[in-house]
Design an enzyme around this catalytic site. Structure first.
Site, PDB file in Angstrom:
ATOM      1  N   LEU A 236       0.825  -1.207   0.000  1.00  0.00           N
ATOM      2  CA  LEU A 236       0.000   0.000   0.000  1.00  0.00           C
ATOM      3  C   LEU A 236       0.857   1.254   0.000  1.00  0.00           C
ATOM      4  O   LEU A 236       0.552   2.230  -0.660  1.00  0.00           O
ATOM      5  CB  LEU A 236      -0.900   0.030   1.245  1.00  0.00           C
ATOM      6  CG  LEU A 236      -1.986  -1.035   1.339  1.00  0.00           C
ATOM      7  CD1 LEU A 236      -2.681  -0.953   2.689  1.00  0.00           C
ATOM      8  CD2 LEU A 236      -2.995  -0.850   0.220  1.00  0.00           C
ATOM      9  N   CYS A 240       9.171   5.297   6.958  1.00  0.00           N
ATOM     10  CA  CYS A 240      10.617   5.299   7.210  1.00  0.00           C
ATOM     11  C   CYS A 240      11.097   3.947   7.706  1.00  0.00           C
ATOM     12  O   CYS A 240      12.242   3.567   7.497  1.00  0.00           O
ATOM     13  CB  CYS A 240      10.948   6.323   8.288  1.00  0.00           C
ATOM     14  SG  CYS A 240      10.974   7.985   7.674  1.00  0.00           S
ATOM     15  N   PHE A 241      10.239   3.225   8.411  1.00  0.00           N
ATOM     16  CA  PHE A 241      10.710   2.022   9.098  1.00  0.00           C
ATOM     17  C   PHE A 241      10.236   0.728   8.450  1.00  0.00           C
ATOM     18  O   PHE A 241      10.441  -0.342   8.992  1.00  0.00           O
ATOM     19  CB  PHE A 241      10.287   2.069  10.574  1.00  0.00           C
ATOM     20  CG  PHE A 241      10.725   3.349  11.229  1.00  0.00           C
ATOM     21  CD1 PHE A 241      12.070   3.589  11.469  1.00  0.00           C
ATOM     22  CD2 PHE A 241       9.806   4.331  11.548  1.00  0.00           C
ATOM     23  CE1 PHE A 241      12.488   4.783  12.032  1.00  0.00           C
ATOM     24  CE2 PHE A 241      10.219   5.528  12.114  1.00  0.00           C
ATOM     25  CZ  PHE A 241      11.568   5.760  12.357  1.00  0.00           C
ATOM     26  N   GLY A 242       9.592   0.814   7.315  1.00  0.00           N
ATOM     27  CA  GLY A 242       9.165  -0.417   6.650  1.00  0.00           C
ATOM     28  C   GLY A 242       8.003  -0.154   5.700  1.00  0.00           C
ATOM     29  O   GLY A 242       7.617   0.991   5.474  1.00  0.00           O
ATOM     30  N   VAL A 244       3.999  -1.088   4.214  1.00  0.00           N
ATOM     31  CA  VAL A 244       2.669  -1.473   4.687  1.00  0.00           C
ATOM     32  C   VAL A 244       1.945  -2.184   3.546  1.00  0.00           C
ATOM     33  O   VAL A 244       1.935  -1.695   2.406  1.00  0.00           O
ATOM     34  CB  VAL A 244       1.862  -0.243   5.159  1.00  0.00           C
ATOM     35  CG1 VAL A 244       0.461  -0.650   5.614  1.00  0.00           C
ATOM     36  CG2 VAL A 244       2.587   0.466   6.303  1.00  0.00           C
ATOM     37  N   ASP A 352       3.705  10.320  18.729  1.00  0.00           N
ATOM     38  CA  ASP A 352       3.972  10.572  17.309  1.00  0.00           C
ATOM     39  C   ASP A 352       2.679  10.974  16.596  1.00  0.00           C
ATOM     40  O   ASP A 352       2.346  10.452  15.530  1.00  0.00           O
ATOM     41  CB  ASP A 352       4.577   9.305  16.687  1.00  0.00           C
ATOM     42  CG  ASP A 352       5.260   9.597  15.357  1.00  0.00           C
ATOM     43  OD1 ASP A 352       5.389  10.776  14.992  1.00  0.00           O
ATOM     44  OD2 ASP A 352       5.649   8.625  14.671  1.00  0.00           O
TER      45      ASP A 352
END
Ligand SMILES: Nc1ncnc2c1ncn2[C@@H]1O[C@H](COP(=O)(O)OP(=O)(O)OP(=O)(O)O)[C@@H](O)[C@H]1O
Ligand SMILES: [Mg+2]
Length: 498
Positions: A236, A240-242, A244, A352
């Site tokens: 999708l 920054c961290f992976g 989706v 966040d």
């Protein structure tokens, strides 16, 4: 800049939720009916054994019992859990697991009826105005004073050529009856609704169809699930961290799967946090369903939000012909504060909060996502590779400089989110690079009132400034923010029709 995300130990103090369906109790002590939750209807089942399905349910494992809306079942074991019970289908004559939030007590109480919705005024309007509902669709809910009932009906404004919702307060008579106009008295709500199903008589419309209820999330029975049961279907988006993905669990449930790059966070820390996140339940929070943590990449499996992030949604909508109106933007602000109010009550700090972490559902309502995750991201990942991934422009000064994260630092971020909402997703502090923002904030700089693409109401900007008070304790609570934006919406509409 040093390590910005220190450890913090906030935990929910109480995530238990019960909805008492007893009519008299709900009316005499309305606070007992908690808002914002799926209709988990039963508070212990010892004395209530027969339940009726509120929605269709298709088995997601071999041990589940499929059923159709209206089917009746006998609960055999509540498993000491609120999520799943073992029940016996009275017609199919078989037993299996049923999701407890898909059934209600099978009796004549008001809260067990199809037309009863546990919704605030604004949410009732959203629900009634969903595509597919016709003029004359209706529901009954508690009034905002939580002491009386309201009948909300979908109408059509011939002049504006727009559907709209009208609200009628249901008044009580001393002997326990109800009326809308004193010309017609009824001995109970059932009789009143029956009457207005046949005659409009003073109502904007005859009552034609009960408003369908929003189908709640089905929770998984296990938090840690087998990776083999998860299929990644389509990417999708990336963060920054992976990445989706849209995916399926057990070949049956559509889910969103966030895959975390190896080394982003410690599996052990994450599992512990996931247990808490899994217990956080509110219709304005993106529900954590399950995790795969036995090997990397960690999978975080959540409910799927069809329209993606609020940030992209706002940006895409900015130049569309049916652009969101200020009223719709305030509605979004109210929904986010509703979810944050729940986290505030649970003493759980998001850390966040920003438009990229608010997700939009198919029906265009929004939910808060990614709560608590930021705490777990390893410092070296945040600061590594010469690129600061830390959301400087959203972070309260005391959190950035002294690692003092709290609900009040979330309120600061909420103020920045208000800026993103009213500007259709502009990057905050457009004139400053990230690293200079905090220094300017320290010197007292605050963003000016946005003037485009839509005018920002003074009262909206006032709240942004309150959220950016230098002293955390002087910032508003999310409880205040929620009622502020809700009142804002109600005050700008007609109130009840007599
Ligand atoms: N539950 C979900 N349902 C549908 N789409 C989702 C879901 N979760 C995330 N997404 C999509 O994936 C994108 C990336 O999300 P992710 O949380 O990884 O990164 P981000 O919050 O945008 O930014 P960052 O990496 O800085 O945290 C989102 O912007 C959204 O479009
Ligand atoms: Mg995110």
């Amino acid at each position: 800049m040093g390590s910005l995300f220190g450890k913090c130990c906030e935990r929910p103090t109480d995530t238990g939720k019960t909805i008492d369906l007893t009519d008299s109790l709900a009316m005499s002590n309305p606070d007992q009916t908690e808002r914002g939750l799926p209709p988990v209807p039963l508070n212990g089942i010892c004395d209530i054994l027969i339940v009726r399905a509120l929605y269709d349910f298709d088995a997601i494992t071999d041990e589940d019992l499929s059923f159709k809306k209206g089917d009746r079942m006998k609960v055999e074991d509540d498993l000491q859990s609120n999520d799943w019970w073992v029940a016996y289908h009275l017609v199919k004559k078989i037993s299996g697991y049923i999701p407890s939030n898909y059934v209600t007590k099978d009796d004549n109480s008001i809260q067990a009826q199809d037309w009863w919705h546990d919704l605030e005024r604004k949410d009732a309007e959203i629900q009634l105005l969903l595509p597919g509902n016709i003029t004359g669709t209706y529901l009954v809910r508690l009034a905002s004073d939580r002491k009386s009932y309201v009948l909300s009906v979908r109408d059509y404004d011939e002049k504006l050529h727009l559907p709209m919702v009208k609200h009628y307060r249901l008044r009580t008579i001393d002997n326990g009856g109800y009326y809308i106009t004193p010309k017609h008295l009824f001995s109970d709500l059932f009789e009143l609704l029956d009457h207005y199903r046949s005659f409009s008589e003073g109502l904007c419309q005859r009552l034609i169809r009960v408003c369908p209820k929003e189908r709640p999330v089905v929770h998984f029975r296990e938090l840690e699930i087998n990776r083999e049961a998860v299929v990644l279907i389509k990417k999708l988006d990336s963060g920054c961290f992976g990445d989706v993905y849209l995916g399926k669990w057990n070949n049956s449930v559509n889910v969103a799967i966030k895959t975390l790059k190896a080394g982003t966070m410690s599996c052990d820390d994450f599992v512990e946090e996931a247990r808490t996140m899994h217990m956080l339940r509110h219709r304005r929070l993106v529900q954590l369903l399950a995790v795969c943590t036995r090997e990397e990449p960690i999978y975080i499996i959540t409910e799927l939000m069809d329209k993606g992030s609020l940030l992209n949604y706002l940006r895409d909508n900015k130049s569309s012909t049916d652009r969101l109106k200020v009223q719709d933007l305030i509605e979004i602000a109210a929904q986010v504060s509703d979810g944050m109010k729940y986290l505030e009550n649970c003493k759980y700090v998001h850390r966040d909060l920003r438009a990229a972490n608010i997700l939009v559902a198919a029906n265009k309502t929004v939910k808060v996502a990614d709560f608590g995750l930021a705490r777990l991201i390893k410092d070296e990942v945040y600061e590594g590779q010469g690129r600061v991934r830390f959301p400087v422009k959203w972070t309260a000064p005391e959190a950035a400089f002294q690692h003092r994260f709290s609900t009040k630092s979330d309120v600061w971020s909420y103020g920045v989110l208000l800026y993103e909402i009213i500007t259709f997703g502009r990057v905050p502090y457009p004139e400053y690079p990230g690293r200079t923002v905090l220094l300017n904030i320290e010197k007292g700089y605050r963003m000016p009132k946005p003037t485009e693409p839509v005018g920002c109401p003074d009262a909206y900007y006032e709240v942004m400034l309150q959220c950016w008070n230098k002293k955390p304790e002087m910032r508003p609570t999310f409880e205040y923010l929620f009622s502020y934006f809700n009142d804002f919406l109600v005050a700008s509409e007609h109130s009840y029709l007599e």
